[in-house]
Write a protein that holds these residues in place. Sequence first.
Motif, PDB file in Angstrom:
ATOM      1  N   VAL A 260       1.066  -1.145   0.053  1.00 13.93           N
ATOM      2  CA  VAL A 260       0.212  -0.083  -0.012  1.00 13.93           C
ATOM      3  C   VAL A 260       0.999   1.312  -0.230  1.00 13.93           C
ATOM      4  O   VAL A 260       1.840   1.566   0.788  1.00 13.93           O
ATOM      5  CB  VAL A 260      -0.944   0.035   1.020  1.00 13.93           C
ATOM      6  N   ASP A 261       0.721   2.063  -1.066  1.00 16.88           N
ATOM      7  CA  ASP A 261       1.237   3.360  -1.267  1.00 16.88           C
ATOM      8  C   ASP A 261       0.336   4.361  -0.532  1.00 16.88           C
ATOM      9  O   ASP A 261      -0.622   4.479  -0.637  1.00 16.88           O
ATOM     10  CB  ASP A 261       1.422   3.840  -2.554  1.00 16.88           C
ATOM     11  N   THR A 262       0.938   5.074   0.745  1.00 14.70           N
ATOM     12  CA  THR A 262       0.224   5.848   1.539  1.00 14.70           C
ATOM     13  C   THR A 262       0.500   7.328   1.131  1.00 14.70           C
ATOM     14  O   THR A 262      -0.008   8.285   1.927  1.00 14.70           O
ATOM     15  CB  THR A 262       0.510   5.669   2.926  1.00 14.70           C
TER      16      THR A 262
ATOM     17  N   TRP B 237       1.701   9.421  -6.034  1.00  8.87           N
ATOM     18  CA  TRP B 237       1.502   8.255  -6.703  1.00  8.87           C
ATOM     19  C   TRP B 237       1.696   8.377  -8.326  1.00  8.87           C
ATOM     20  O   TRP B 237       2.158   7.596  -8.773  1.00  8.87           O
ATOM     21  CB  TRP B 237       0.024   7.836  -6.366  1.00  8.87           C
ATOM     22  N   ALA B 238       1.127   9.425  -8.868  1.00 10.37           N
ATOM     23  CA  ALA B 238       1.315   9.722 -10.254  1.00 10.37           C
ATOM     24  C   ALA B 238       2.671   9.853 -10.409  1.00 10.37           C
ATOM     25  O   ALA B 238       3.004   9.454 -11.762  1.00 10.37           O
ATOM     26  CB  ALA B 238       0.268  10.962 -10.734  1.00 10.37           C
ATOM     27  N   GLN B 239       3.415  10.280  -9.872  1.00  7.26           N
ATOM     28  CA  GLN B 239       4.871  10.616 -10.177  1.00  7.26           C
ATOM     29  C   GLN B 239       5.728   9.464 -10.206  1.00  7.26           C
ATOM     30  O   GLN B 239       6.577   9.153 -11.152  1.00  7.26           O
ATOM     31  CB  GLN B 239       5.628  11.558  -9.085  1.00  7.26           C
ATOM     32  N   GLY B 240       5.128   8.397  -9.556  1.00  9.36           N
ATOM     33  CA  GLY B 240       5.954   7.096  -9.448  1.00  9.36           C
ATOM     34  C   GLY B 240       5.721   5.983  -8.107  1.00  9.36           C
ATOM     35  O   GLY B 240       5.382   6.947  -7.071  1.00  9.36           O
TER      36      GLY B 240
ATOM     37  N   VAL C 220      -1.333  -0.701  -3.982  1.00 10.59           N
ATOM     38  CA  VAL C 220      -2.563  -0.253  -3.952  1.00 10.59           C
ATOM     39  C   VAL C 220      -2.461   1.461  -3.498  1.00 10.59           C
ATOM     40  O   VAL C 220      -1.729   1.511  -2.621  1.00 10.59           O
ATOM     41  CB  VAL C 220      -3.413  -0.862  -3.046  1.00 10.59           C
ATOM     42  N   HIS C 221      -3.061   2.282  -3.914  1.00 11.72           N
ATOM     43  CA  HIS C 221      -2.891   3.556  -3.684  1.00 11.72           C
ATOM     44  C   HIS C 221      -3.864   3.791  -2.379  1.00 11.72           C
ATOM     45  O   HIS C 221      -5.212   4.048  -2.859  1.00 11.72           O
ATOM     46  CB  HIS C 221      -3.293   4.589  -4.703  1.00 11.72           C
TER      47      HIS C 221
END
Length: 152
Positions: free
Chosen positions: A45-47, A53-56, A62-63
């Motif tokens: 999970v990307d917090t 998130w869009a940058q990388g 999961v966002h």
Amino acid sequence: MNVTAVPAATAAEARRHFAARLAFETDVSDVAADLAAQARDIVVVDTRSAESWAQGHIQGAVHLPTAGIAERAEALIPRNVTVVVYCWGPGCNGAQKAALEFAKLGRPVKEMIGGFEYWAREGFPVETGDGGVTHRSPDPLTAPVTGISCAC
């Protein structure tokens, strides 16, 4: 005598301490190996923010920004997995805040130490918001340039 100015912990204390750290933390190499093996018992999970998130981000993550965990985790994250959270890097405590939110929900959770910074620095695949995937060269000061892990 700087190192020994404070005596080292006993072996028993050290075993408890380091075992506990491994129960709470994982590293980018172990996460990359599990994702490559298509492990079904973890969800990464990307917090971070939508802009980050869009940058990388980690391909397959999961966002779910920390502020939305309490409200959205049930719908997005299966109950039978270990959640692996990450934020920017070692200078950011966002992953710890997110891990606390998952723990409050009764979820097994680990922090990916090093965060997205070390994921990218070690040359693992980075996906952008438009779906493109890149592989950066590993930073020779932080990762082996001839392999995908340090074999620790």
